[in-house]
Design an enzyme around this catalytic site. Structure first.
Site, PDB file in Angstrom:
ATOM      1  N   TYR A  53       0.835  -1.312  -0.047  1.00  0.00           N
ATOM      2  CA  TYR A  53       0.089  -0.056  -0.032  1.00  0.00           C
ATOM      3  C   TYR A  53       0.934   1.201  -0.188  1.00  0.00           C
ATOM      4  O   TYR A  53       2.283   1.062   0.296  1.00  0.00           O
ATOM      5  CB  TYR A  53      -0.941  -0.152   1.220  1.00  0.00           C
ATOM      6  CG  TYR A  53      -1.928  -1.052   1.335  1.00  0.00           C
ATOM      7  CD1 TYR A  53      -3.152  -0.798   0.445  1.00  0.00           C
ATOM      8  CD2 TYR A  53      -2.028  -1.767   2.520  1.00  0.00           C
ATOM      9  CE1 TYR A  53      -4.164  -1.417   0.539  1.00  0.00           C
ATOM     10  CE2 TYR A  53      -3.337  -2.453   2.803  1.00  0.00           C
ATOM     11  CZ  TYR A  53      -4.364  -2.289   1.561  1.00  0.00           C
ATOM     12  OH  TYR A  53      -5.567  -3.102   1.758  1.00  0.00           O
ATOM     13  N   GLU A  99      -5.779  -1.334   8.738  1.00  0.00           N
ATOM     14  CA  GLU A  99      -5.586  -1.168  10.399  1.00  0.00           C
ATOM     15  C   GLU A  99      -4.524   0.022  10.606  1.00  0.00           C
ATOM     16  O   GLU A  99      -3.740   0.100  11.826  1.00  0.00           O
ATOM     17  CB  GLU A  99      -4.834  -2.205  10.950  1.00  0.00           C
ATOM     18  CG  GLU A  99      -5.647  -3.683  11.056  1.00  0.00           C
ATOM     19  CD  GLU A  99      -6.276  -4.351   9.664  1.00  0.00           C
ATOM     20  OE1 GLU A  99      -7.055  -3.917   9.110  1.00  0.00           O
ATOM     21  OE2 GLU A  99      -5.204  -4.585   9.149  1.00  0.00           O
ATOM     22  N   ASN A 157      -9.666   0.606  -2.195  1.00  0.00           N
ATOM     23  CA  ASN A 157      -9.483  -0.699  -1.635  1.00  0.00           C
ATOM     24  C   ASN A 157     -10.907  -1.235  -1.032  1.00  0.00           C
ATOM     25  O   ASN A 157     -11.612  -0.390  -0.223  1.00  0.00           O
ATOM     26  CB  ASN A 157      -8.522  -0.240  -0.397  1.00  0.00           C
ATOM     27  CG  ASN A 157      -8.214  -1.491   0.163  1.00  0.00           C
ATOM     28  OD1 ASN A 157      -7.168  -2.235  -0.422  1.00  0.00           O
ATOM     29  ND2 ASN A 157      -8.696  -1.888   1.402  1.00  0.00           N
ATOM     30  N   GLU A 158     -11.417  -2.410  -1.576  1.00  0.00           N
ATOM     31  CA  GLU A 158     -12.780  -2.817  -0.829  1.00  0.00           C
ATOM     32  C   GLU A 158     -13.507  -1.590  -0.871  1.00  0.00           C
ATOM     33  O   GLU A 158     -14.470  -1.665  -0.092  1.00  0.00           O
ATOM     34  CB  GLU A 158     -12.516  -3.458   0.484  1.00  0.00           C
ATOM     35  CG  GLU A 158     -11.419  -4.609   0.749  1.00  0.00           C
ATOM     36  CD  GLU A 158     -11.552  -5.305   1.836  1.00  0.00           C
ATOM     37  OE1 GLU A 158     -12.006  -4.810   2.895  1.00  0.00           O
ATOM     38  OE2 GLU A 158     -11.395  -6.552   2.100  1.00  0.00           O
ATOM     39  N   GLU A 234      -6.031 -10.367  -1.376  1.00  0.00           N
ATOM     40  CA  GLU A 234      -5.529 -10.411   0.050  1.00  0.00           C
ATOM     41  C   GLU A 234      -5.756 -11.807   0.518  1.00  0.00           C
ATOM     42  O   GLU A 234      -7.032 -11.956   0.944  1.00  0.00           O
ATOM     43  CB  GLU A 234      -6.320  -9.325   0.879  1.00  0.00           C
ATOM     44  CG  GLU A 234      -5.574  -7.877   0.706  1.00  0.00           C
ATOM     45  CD  GLU A 234      -6.302  -7.000   1.276  1.00  0.00           C
ATOM     46  OE1 GLU A 234      -6.807  -7.202   2.587  1.00  0.00           O
ATOM     47  OE2 GLU A 234      -6.588  -5.620   0.811  1.00  0.00           O
ATOM     48  N   TYR A 301       0.705  -9.871  12.889  1.00  0.00           N
ATOM     49  CA  TYR A 301      -0.167 -10.487  12.064  1.00  0.00           C
ATOM     50  C   TYR A 301      -0.373 -11.919  12.095  1.00  0.00           C
ATOM     51  O   TYR A 301      -0.843 -12.645  11.138  1.00  0.00           O
ATOM     52  CB  TYR A 301      -0.084  -9.863  10.760  1.00  0.00           C
ATOM     53  CG  TYR A 301      -1.593  -9.693  10.163  1.00  0.00           C
ATOM     54  CD1 TYR A 301      -2.695  -8.650  10.200  1.00  0.00           C
ATOM     55  CD2 TYR A 301      -2.282 -10.504   9.015  1.00  0.00           C
ATOM     56  CE1 TYR A 301      -3.584  -8.335   9.497  1.00  0.00           C
ATOM     57  CE2 TYR A 301      -3.257 -10.638   8.340  1.00  0.00           C
ATOM     58  CZ  TYR A 301      -3.850  -9.478   8.722  1.00  0.00           C
ATOM     59  OH  TYR A 301      -5.222  -9.341   7.988  1.00  0.00           O
TER      60      TYR A 301
HETATM   61  C1  GLA Z   1      -9.407  -5.807   4.508  1.00  0.00           C
HETATM   62  C2  GLA Z   1      -8.478  -4.586   3.801  1.00  0.00           C
HETATM   63  C3  GLA Z   1      -7.002  -4.542   4.579  1.00  0.00           C
HETATM   64  C4  GLA Z   1      -7.028  -5.066   5.808  1.00  0.00           C
HETATM   65  C5  GLA Z   1      -7.757  -6.338   6.025  1.00  0.00           C
HETATM   66  C6  GLA Z   1      -7.803  -6.771   7.465  1.00  0.00           C
HETATM   67  O1  GLA Z   1      -8.838  -6.826   3.399  1.00  0.00           O
HETATM   68  O2  GLA Z   1      -8.349  -4.283   2.665  1.00  0.00           O
HETATM   69  O3  GLA Z   1      -6.364  -3.212   4.251  1.00  0.00           O
HETATM   70  O4  GLA Z   1      -7.582  -4.196   6.555  1.00  0.00           O
HETATM   71  O5  GLA Z   1      -8.816  -6.422   5.572  1.00  0.00           O
HETATM   72  O6  GLA Z   1      -6.406  -7.067   7.780  1.00  0.00           O
END
Ligand code: GLA
Length: 583
Positions: A53, A99, A157-158, A234, A301
């Site tokens: 990122y 996060e 992102n998402e 991911e 993590y």
């Molecule tokens: C999602 C987000 C990431 C991170 C994960 C959890 O996938 O895209 O940036 O926050 O959740 O770790």
């Protein structure tokens, strides 16, 4: 020079099918002197790509500022990836979640409530374009067709978990193209139909994020991305921790079996995360789905490479799985020796309330400001005012974000915590100097609370009357180092808020693990480098000290204890203690 493209079934590198075997490694969470080591270990696990990122708020501490030096030298990071013979994926957001404080969005930008968040609002988009120009001026010349490592760039992102503004996604994609990004653009969404539909855009390659049930998740992705390679952009192989909860781990065999399922299905993958690193300083984010949950300092993590960059059992298991499908290079990295163990007494206690002027000059504010309204937008500040109610009275704030310790004439009278929705305190008699130590424990990085103001929000009253005449002092950086005199050890337990220091010299140059058991809640600096927050509620017990932060001629540790310390010793232990797990 090669081209990277998307074919009917596969990613194509110079026309030939190419499976992306990537691992997430956030340069902004790892000391820059350790980037090459972490990248090399990714290669030796069998990965061919490193993904990162870009954290906008790390690069841009204020409007107009943009830092690409030292630990923020994205170009250098990408060149190191290329030097290792690997490819790179860049995910510049502008929102990254991760996060990370505020999901990467600069708090200064969202201070004006008229600025839209993650949508096609002109002021927001203008700032985003300016940011992306800076990032793409680094990334564009480092694309594969120009001899660099970059093969993919992700947009947003998402996004499907947040909004559905296709004009916004189009603006981001158009801007990437205009800035010279020619590699395929991707989106990522959780593998849920509604999110994949809302977060994708035709012309951008859709990918999914998940950590289990690969076949089912890939099938969901296929419904929305009918052609081209399937990619889990991911692949969650572990998870992050909140203060006050347990340390998350995922069984190695399960994670390895999931990776195997993904590779057997022919999918490309980005291991999230290959190496998490650390939320140094005040960079950790938080969640809030009804209850505020701040994220801890470690971003270990339970990843293949632990927070200190050491291969774990998961690393070796993943390497074995990858070797079933692809060549992996020679030998895995050897195990790292334990870190040196030693202790030094902390001393030279400087109580904050006795000597606040050592931290900074106070600034007068008539009305109570939020932390965002204080110059420099500190993450920790001392607010003082005079009060004069000769009898019982209730002190009340609009809202506390996220923690307030209240003192009257230097005596602690109570604590208010956001997680408990506390905002009022009964006082028996309110005459004297009222001091409120206010802590921001990290901005929410997921959901609708992005950009919310921090600190004491919505004013203060005492006995129903507005409190005014505040003096505010940022205390989120330690006062200048002391002179040559040896620190005087504190000896016994110490009540905060207090600054303590020690000098130390590790027996050999190495990474260290600072044990915070016996301490309350606070912040630590080593040679001026902020390791981050600690908190007795755990689960995290040790703070990671990257070796490159240490100096040959001796080191200095400064600890700002906000609560109370039973054992004022800086003790370094052989390995990390990240706390109890769920089982
Ligand atoms: C999602 C987000 C990431 C991170 C994960 C959890 O996938 O895209 O940036 O926050 O959740 O770790």
């Amino acid at each position: 020079m090669p081209e990277f493209s998307i074919g009917e079934h596969d990613f194509l590198l110079d026309g030939r099918p190419f499976r992306v075997l990537s691992g997430a490694l956030h340069y902004f969470r790892v000391h820059p002197d350790q980037w090459a080591d972490r990248i090399d270990k990714a290669r030796r696990m069998g990965l061919n790509t490193v993904e990162t990122y870009v954290a906008w708020n790390a690069h841009a501490p204020g409007p107009g500022a943009f830092d690409l030096t030292g630990g923020l030298d994205l170009g250098r990071f990408l060149r190191l990836v290329a030097e290792a013979g690997m490819y790179a994926i860049v995910r510049p957001g502008p929102y990254i979640c991760a996060e990370w404080d505020n999901g990467g969005l600069p708090a200064w930008l969202l201070r004006d409530p008229a600025v839209g968040v993650r949508r096609a609002e002109p002021r927001y988009l203008a700032a985003v374009r300016d940011y992306l120009d800076r990032v793409y001026s680094v990334v564009a010349p480092l694309q594969v067709r120009h001899g660099g490592p970059v093969i993919l760039v992700q947009v947003e992102n998402e996004y499907g978990a947040f909004g559905s503004d296709k004009t916004y996604l189009e603006a981001l994609a158009e801007h990437a193209r205009a800035a010279g990004i020619t590699v395929p653009l991707t989106t990522v969404d959780q593998a849920v139909d509604g999110m994949l539909a809302a977060g994708g855009l035709d012309g951008l390659h859709r990918t999914a994020s998940f950590g289990s049930r690969a076949a089912e998740r890939l099938a969901a992705l296929r419904r929305h991305q009918p052609t081209g390679p399937l990619m889990c952009a991911e692949f969650w192989v572990g998870w992050f921790d909140h203060w006050g909860a347990h340390h998350h781990t995922t069984p190695v065999a399960e994670a390895a079996a999931e990776l195997d399922a993904l590779l057997a299905a022919g999918a490309s993958v980005n291991v999230y995360v290959f190496h998490g690193g650390t939320n140094f300083g005040f960079t950790s984010g938080a969640n809030d789905k009804g209850v505020y949950q701040p994220t801890v300092t470690s971003y270990d993590y339970d990843a293949p490479l632990d927070e200190a960059g050491r291969p774990t059992a998961k690393y070796h298991a993943f390497r074995e799985v990858i070797a079933r499908y692809h060549d992996v290079p020679g030998e895995p990295p050897p195990p790292a020796p334990p870190a040196p163990a030693f202790g030094v007494p902390l001393g030279d206690a400087v109580p904050l309330l006795d000597a606040p002027g050592r931290w900074s000059a106070g600034v007068r504010h008539d009305a109570l400001p939020s932390l965002d309204e204080v110059a420099g937008a500190p993450r920790l500040a001392l607010f003082t005012t005079r009060v004069d109610v000769d009898g019982p009275a209730v002190l009340c704030f609009g809202e506390v974000r996220d923690h307030a310790s209240v003192f009257l004439d230097g005596q602690p009278v109570g604590t208010l915590r956001r997680e408990h929705r506390q905002r009022a305190l009964g006082l028996r008699r309110a005459v004297g100097e009222l001091a409120v130590l206010v802590e921001d424990h990290g901005r929410v990085n997921y959901g609708p609370r992005l950009g919310e103001p921090k600190g004491l929000v919505g004013g203060a009253t005492l006995g129903g009357v507005a409190l005014t005449g505040w003096e505010v002092r940022p205390v989120d950086a330690p006062p200048a180092p002391w002179g040559d005199a040896e620190p005087v050890p504190a000896g016994g337990p110490v009540a905060g808020p207090v600054l303590l220091r020690a000098r130390f010299s590790p027996p050999e140059p190495a990474d260290l693990h600072l044990d915070t058991r016996g301490w309350g809640r606070g912040v630590v600096w080593v040679n001026g480098f902020c390791l981050g927050r600690y908190w007795s509620r755990g689960p995290q017990r040790t703070l990671y000290v990257p070796g490159p932060v240490l100096r040959a001629g001796g080191d200095e540790i400064a600890v700002l204890e906000l609560d109370a310390m039973t054992d004022p010793t800086a003790r370094f232990v052989p390995g990390p203690l990240l706390g109890h797990t769920e089982a």
